[in-house]
Motif scaffolding. Structure first.
Motif, PDB file in Angstrom:
ATOM      1  N   ASN A  68      34.765 -29.199  19.410  1.00 11.83           N
ATOM      2  CA  ASN A  68      34.940 -30.237  18.398  1.00 11.83           C
ATOM      3  C   ASN A  68      36.101 -31.133  18.832  1.00 11.83           C
ATOM      4  O   ASN A  68      37.242 -30.949  18.418  1.00 11.83           O
ATOM      5  CB  ASN A  68      35.228 -29.569  17.047  1.00 11.83           C
ATOM      6  CG  ASN A  68      35.497 -30.567  15.940  1.00 11.83           C
ATOM      7  OD1 ASN A  68      35.491 -31.771  16.154  1.00 11.83           O
ATOM      8  ND2 ASN A  68      35.740 -30.067  14.747  1.00 11.83           N
ATOM      9  N   TYR A  69      35.790 -32.110  19.714  1.00  9.16           N
ATOM     10  CA  TYR A  69      36.844 -32.952  20.276  1.00  9.16           C
ATOM     11  C   TYR A  69      37.437 -33.894  19.231  1.00  9.16           C
ATOM     12  O   TYR A  69      38.621 -34.198  19.259  1.00  9.16           O
ATOM     13  CB  TYR A  69      36.322 -33.747  21.473  1.00  9.16           C
ATOM     14  CG  TYR A  69      36.077 -32.870  22.678  1.00  9.16           C
ATOM     15  CD1 TYR A  69      37.128 -32.456  23.473  1.00  9.16           C
ATOM     16  CD2 TYR A  69      34.796 -32.437  22.992  1.00  9.16           C
ATOM     17  CE1 TYR A  69      36.916 -31.630  24.565  1.00  9.16           C
ATOM     18  CE2 TYR A  69      34.576 -31.603  24.078  1.00  9.16           C
ATOM     19  CZ  TYR A  69      35.642 -31.216  24.863  1.00  9.16           C
ATOM     20  OH  TYR A  69      35.425 -30.390  25.928  1.00  9.16           O
ATOM     21  N   ALA A 127      43.754 -25.029  19.892  1.00  6.64           N
ATOM     22  CA  ALA A 127      42.959 -24.435  20.987  1.00  6.64           C
ATOM     23  C   ALA A 127      41.584 -24.004  20.503  1.00  6.64           C
ATOM     24  O   ALA A 127      40.614 -24.011  21.271  1.00  6.64           O
ATOM     25  CB  ALA A 127      43.706 -23.247  21.584  1.00  6.64           C
ATOM     26  N   LEU A 128      41.485 -23.655  19.221  1.00  6.66           N
ATOM     27  CA  LEU A 128      40.193 -23.180  18.704  1.00  6.66           C
ATOM     28  C   LEU A 128      39.125 -24.272  18.689  1.00  6.66           C
ATOM     29  O   LEU A 128      37.940 -23.985  18.616  1.00  6.66           O
ATOM     30  CB  LEU A 128      40.366 -22.626  17.282  1.00  6.66           C
ATOM     31  CG  LEU A 128      41.109 -21.297  17.158  1.00  6.66           C
ATOM     32  CD1 LEU A 128      41.383 -20.967  15.701  1.00  6.66           C
ATOM     33  CD2 LEU A 128      40.312 -20.172  17.804  1.00  6.66           C
ATOM     34  N   PHE A 129      39.571 -25.528  18.747  1.00 14.13           N
ATOM     35  CA  PHE A 129      38.574 -26.613  18.710  1.00 14.13           C
ATOM     36  C   PHE A 129      37.774 -26.715  20.015  1.00 14.13           C
ATOM     37  O   PHE A 129      36.667 -27.222  20.022  1.00 14.13           O
ATOM     38  CB  PHE A 129      39.259 -27.964  18.459  1.00 14.13           C
ATOM     39  CG  PHE A 129      39.725 -28.139  17.040  1.00 14.13           C
ATOM     40  CD1 PHE A 129      38.816 -28.177  15.999  1.00 14.13           C
ATOM     41  CD2 PHE A 129      41.071 -28.264  16.739  1.00 14.13           C
ATOM     42  CE1 PHE A 129      39.238 -28.332  14.694  1.00 14.13           C
ATOM     43  CE2 PHE A 129      41.502 -28.418  15.442  1.00 14.13           C
ATOM     44  CZ  PHE A 129      40.584 -28.455  14.413  1.00 14.13           C
ATOM     45  N   VAL A 130      38.387 -26.297  21.117  1.00 15.44           N
ATOM     46  CA  VAL A 130      37.722 -26.468  22.412  1.00 15.44           C
ATOM     47  C   VAL A 130      37.645 -25.121  23.113  1.00 15.44           C
ATOM     48  O   VAL A 130      38.673 -24.489  23.335  1.00 15.44           O
ATOM     49  CB  VAL A 130      38.510 -27.457  23.303  1.00 15.44           C
ATOM     50  CG1 VAL A 130      37.833 -27.611  24.655  1.00 15.44           C
ATOM     51  CG2 VAL A 130      38.605 -28.810  22.620  1.00 15.44           C
ATOM     52  N   ASP A 131      36.446 -24.713  23.432  1.00 14.50           N
ATOM     53  CA  ASP A 131      36.297 -23.447  24.132  1.00 14.50           C
ATOM     54  C   ASP A 131      35.046 -23.503  24.993  1.00 14.50           C
ATOM     55  O   ASP A 131      34.018 -24.039  24.577  1.00 14.50           O
ATOM     56  CB  ASP A 131      36.188 -22.290  23.130  1.00 14.50           C
ATOM     57  CG  ASP A 131      36.322 -20.952  23.831  1.00 14.50           C
ATOM     58  OD1 ASP A 131      37.442 -20.616  24.197  1.00 14.50           O
ATOM     59  OD2 ASP A 131      35.292 -20.282  24.020  1.00 14.50           O
ATOM     60  N   THR A 139      30.153 -24.912  21.565  1.00 13.84           N
ATOM     61  CA  THR A 139      30.257 -26.359  21.379  1.00 13.84           C
ATOM     62  C   THR A 139      31.658 -26.705  20.890  1.00 13.84           C
ATOM     63  O   THR A 139      32.163 -26.093  19.961  1.00 13.84           O
ATOM     64  CB  THR A 139      29.211 -26.824  20.351  1.00 13.84           C
ATOM     65  OG1 THR A 139      27.936 -26.373  20.798  1.00 13.84           O
ATOM     66  CG2 THR A 139      29.205 -28.328  20.236  1.00 13.84           C
ATOM     67  N   SER A 172      37.590 -27.188   9.460  1.00 13.33           N
ATOM     68  CA  SER A 172      36.503 -26.591  10.254  1.00 13.33           C
ATOM     69  C   SER A 172      36.777 -25.163  10.707  1.00 13.33           C
ATOM     70  O   SER A 172      35.857 -24.431  11.047  1.00 13.33           O
ATOM     71  CB  SER A 172      36.193 -27.448  11.476  1.00 13.33           C
ATOM     72  OG  SER A 172      37.209 -27.310  12.427  1.00 13.33           O
ATOM     73  N   LEU A 175      34.351 -38.597  23.937  1.00  9.35           N
ATOM     74  CA  LEU A 175      34.446 -38.395  25.382  1.00  9.35           C
ATOM     75  C   LEU A 175      33.733 -39.470  26.201  1.00  9.35           C
ATOM     76  O   LEU A 175      33.825 -39.460  27.423  1.00  9.35           O
ATOM     77  CB  LEU A 175      33.900 -37.017  25.759  1.00  9.35           C
ATOM     78  CG  LEU A 175      34.761 -35.838  25.313  1.00  9.35           C
ATOM     79  CD1 LEU A 175      34.167 -34.535  25.791  1.00  9.35           C
ATOM     80  CD2 LEU A 175      36.194 -35.963  25.800  1.00  9.35           C
ATOM     81  N   VAL A 176      33.048 -40.374  25.551  1.00  8.33           N
ATOM     82  CA  VAL A 176      32.350 -41.403  26.324  1.00  8.33           C
ATOM     83  C   VAL A 176      33.086 -42.744  26.286  1.00  8.33           C
ATOM     84  O   VAL A 176      32.750 -43.665  27.028  1.00  8.33           O
ATOM     85  CB  VAL A 176      30.884 -41.599  25.847  1.00  8.33           C
ATOM     86  CG1 VAL A 176      30.051 -40.398  26.193  1.00  8.33           C
ATOM     87  CG2 VAL A 176      30.801 -41.864  24.359  1.00  8.33           C
ATOM     88  N   GLU A 210      31.059 -37.963  18.417  1.00 10.71           N
ATOM     89  CA  GLU A 210      30.180 -38.047  19.589  1.00 10.71           C
ATOM     90  C   GLU A 210      30.618 -39.152  20.565  1.00 10.71           C
ATOM     91  O   GLU A 210      30.179 -39.193  21.709  1.00 10.71           O
ATOM     92  CB  GLU A 210      28.712 -38.243  19.173  1.00 10.71           C
ATOM     93  CG  GLU A 210      28.386 -39.539  18.465  1.00 10.71           C
ATOM     94  CD  GLU A 210      28.637 -39.473  16.946  1.00 10.71           C
ATOM     95  OE1 GLU A 210      29.249 -38.483  16.494  1.00 10.71           O
ATOM     96  OE2 GLU A 210      28.237 -40.417  16.245  1.00 10.71           O
TER      97      GLU A 210
END
Lengths: 289, 448
Positions: A253-254, A243-247, A251, A73, A52-53, A49
């Protein structure tokens, strides 16, 4: 003497200051250039979490959770499967390119055969063909052979000297090797096979290492070909797995993405470190930029 | 208003819904099915092929793909003799792969479609017409509202896809933050002009936050604006909106920036393209925005982490006009050799409440009314999902429909954003930007 030394001192000081400034500048530039990589490394160890911050490189609460999540995952398939698939495809691509491109290059560099210049020009011309022009005809061909969802479309062409860039690179290298060596071998009774295997190949190790390194890196990083040809998740390679982590459709998974991205860099870095000296020799002698 | 009345009240649009109003289209479909024989005819249940494996392809992130795979596995468990091969990948990867597969007539038996992408595969003959299977009951869509099924009917009279997940974009409001600032929430019946007026009035009470996130670059929200003006995004072979409508849209958001009710261009640019979980709304910078219903929970996670309020969804600001929704759907490819299993799978996926509870709306809201009602009644379903289902029911009751985009228009999403950014940064005047975008729309619709 004292007067001369005194006259030189300001010059030495200004030279030292100048060098210090240059080094500080270079180190700063290197830091800026490597910041994305360092940030990715730091993000791999951050709780998901926070990824990205946080834009700093300091990880206040380091965790290995992203590595565990990322590894497991993707549904029904461990990320280890993607690594294994990528390794198999990349290793075969290296083997295929080194073997077939060196043979083709030797033929273009040293053999005399009808239409040699035309064939060489055609071969060079294929470098300029955009990949997307070939995509569908190639797919139709491999589909009719029943090769879709196997590694064959990604591997077999590598054994057929289809990478014109490597053929060209090796031709240039073979042309630099004095012809006298081959002629001496021929006088001693060597045929083309022995001249190639015992004289040209040992002398072309830097260029072959360059071919191997770039084959590995390009094959390891290739996204589109595996996406098109490998349809079962169990056959996916690392780039598709990442690529499957981000779509956009769900949601993302960064944390897992950065952890697995970091792991995916290790083989490439390892390959570069192992062949670093030969790679530099190959690049410097072939004029590769 | 009756369904037929709602259809009649809708503005003219290009390929279905208007060119083929449901009743007329059904008649066309029946005639075509009755004549039979030609390529593209809808097969009936008695002539279905049932050979070979069932290949299924869909898109999503890893979590969503895992959930769909779980549902597929349940179906596989019920059909132990059936060989099922799955091809899950990302959204972009799915379309890249599908376009190449279609060129070789090698599509998976059941490819996932989406309302903004499916026309290409329908028009080129890659998909099987399904109305024959629907009419003879092989595919049972009786649980899905008729208007949702009919929204998918192509202008050629055929239905090629069956929705399995609905998504929509609406307004999102941080009601607790508005309340603590002593500001009344905007009226849900507003159009975007009303929202901007509300934001300008509310801004002085909001301190460092902005009342509204600019929607100037969102083609979906521009479509809602066009709908509120009695227009739409696309017409037959041209833009479905007038130049004046687009210029007014640009000027509306330029005015909002000038008044300080939306963030200035440099801040908006900083947030361009960030994930929903890091958007201006999620980090509390803006208190009203618009997003897809499936993204609202991502916003909420970030708001919860920082104690910045709660996000509530409202109808899209169409000024009371019916709004459009999107659909993920299943189709059967023309080259499928096991149509019987494909139809059975589609039936299972759209009607299985067990599957719906596994998916938890990750693939969109369940289109089957009974499944949606079961989720609404269940204590195991999150309130946020129930709110989304309830709002969808409201949209549907108000005449909402699935919006199918013409082929070749997907690139307009990015072009519209670029066009707005040029206007926002003062590089292009609204008038010139509107001309340029309308040209882009016409080019897209012309197929070049």
């Amino acid at each position: 003497m004292t007067a001369v030394a005194a006259r030189h001192r300001p010059h030495q000081v200004s030279h030292r200051v100048q060098r210090t400034f240059i080094h500080v500048g270079l180190v700063s530039a290197a830091f800026v250039m490597s910041y994305p990589l360092l940030w990715m490394t730091a993000s791999a160890f951050r709780p998901s979490e926070q990824v990205l911050v946080e834009d700093s490189l300091w990880v206040s609460t380091p965790t290995l959770e992203n590595f565990v999540n990322g590894w497991t995952s993707v549904a029904q398939t461990s990320f280890g499967t993607f690594f294994l698939n990528s390794l198999v495809i990349s290793a075969l691509a290296v083997l295929g390119n080194v073997l077939s491109c060196s043979l083709a290059a030797y033929a273009f560099a040293r053999l005399r055969f009808p239409g040699r210049r035309v064939w060489f020009a055609l071969m060079i011309g294929t470098i300029m063909l955009p990949y997307h022009v070939l995509l569908i005809p190639q797919y139709l061909l491999f589909n009719s052979l029943g090769w879709v969802d196997t590694f064959l479309p990604l591997v077999v062409p590598r054994f057929l000297a289809t990478e014109a860039f490597f053929v060209f690179l090796l031709v240039q290298f073979f042309r630099l090797i004095p012809k006298d060596l081959a002629e001496a071998a021929r006088i001693d009774g060597c045929g083309h096979a022995r001249i190639f295997g015992q004289i040209m190949v040992p002398l072309a190790v830097p260029a072959l290492a360059t071919t191997a390194a770039f084959s590995f890196i390009w094959s390891w990083n290739d996204f589109l070909n595996p996406l098109i040809y490998l349809t079962s998740q169990g056959n996916y390679t690392v780039p598709i797995g990442l690529a499957l982590f981000v779509d956009a459709s769900g949601t993302s998974n960064y944390g897992g993405l950065f952890a697995m991205s970091l792991l995916s860099l290790l083989p490439v870095i390892g390959f570069f470190l192992a062949f670093q000296r030969l790679l530099l020799d190959g690049i410097s002698t072939t004029g590769l930029k | 208003m009756s369904y037929a009345g709602r259809v009649a009240a809708r503005p003219s649009r290009p390929r279905r819904r208007y060119a083929a109003a449901p009743v007329a289209a059904l008649a066309v479909g029946l005639v075509v099915a009755a004549c039979g024989g030609d390529e593209g005819d809808a097969p009936g249940g008695d002539e279905l092929s049932a050979e070979g494996p069932l290949t299924i392809a869909w898109y999503g992130s890893d979590a969503r793909n895992a959930a769909v795979q779980e549902v597929v596995d349940i179906f596989g468990g019920q059909n132990p003799d059936l060989v099922i091969e799955t091809q899950p990948t990302t959204f972009d990867g799915h379309w890249d792969r599908l376009s190449v597969q279609a060129s070789a007539n090698n599509l998976p038996c059941v490819p996932a479609m989406q309302s903004r992408y499916q026309t290409r595969y329908e028009d080129r003959g890659s998909l099987m017409p399904l109305e024959g299977l629907i009419e003879d009951g092989t595919i049972d869509v009786s649980g899905i509202p008729e208007e949702v099924v009919e929204s998918n009917r192509n202008a050629d009279g055929h239905i090629y896809s069956i929705p399995y997940g609905i998504w929509y974009e609406g307004a999102v409001l941080n009601l607790p933050a508005l309340e603590s600032a002593g500001v009344e929430a905007p009226d849900a019946g507003n159009d975007w002009s009303g929202y901007v007026d509300w934001a300008i009035a509310a801004q002085p009470d909001l301190g460092d936050s902005f009342a509204l996130a600019s929607q100037g670059g969102s083609i979906t929200q521009f479509q809602m604006w066009a709908l509120s003006q009695g227009e739409d995004l696309f017409a037959d072979d041209a833009a479905g909106f007038s130049k004046e409508t687009l210029v007014a849209w640009y000027e509306l958001w330029l005015g909002a920036i000038e008044s300080g009710a939306t963030p200035p261009p440099e801040i908006a640019a900083e947030f361009a393209g960030v994930p929903t979980s890091e958007s201006m709304m999620a980090v509390g910078l803006t208190l009203v925005s618009a997003t897809g219903d499936n993204n609202a929970s991502d916003m909420q996670i970030t708001l919860d982490q920082n104690g910045l309020g709660a996000v509530s969804m409202a109808l899209a600001p169409t000024g009371g006009k019916p709004q459009v929704v999107g659909a993920n759907s299943w189709a059967i490819s023309e080259n499928c050799t096991n149509v019987a299993a494909a139809a059975e799978f589609i039936n299972f996926f759209i009607s299985s409440s067990e599957g719906a509870f596994i998916l938890q709306t990750q693939t969109g809201l369940p289109p089957a009314t009974a499944v949606a009602e079961e989720m609404l009644a269940s204590a195991d379903v999150a309130d946020s999902i129930k709110e989304r289902i309830a709002l969808y029911n409201e949209i549907l009751a108000a005449g909402g429909y699935v919006d199918i985009w013409p082929d070749g228009t997907q690139a307009l999403v990015g072009q519209f954003t670029t066009s707005w950014e040029e206007v926002m940064f003062g590089q292009t005047a609204p008038d010139a930007a509107a001309d340029a975008f309308i040209t882009q729309v016409e080019t897209a619709l012309s197929g070049f």
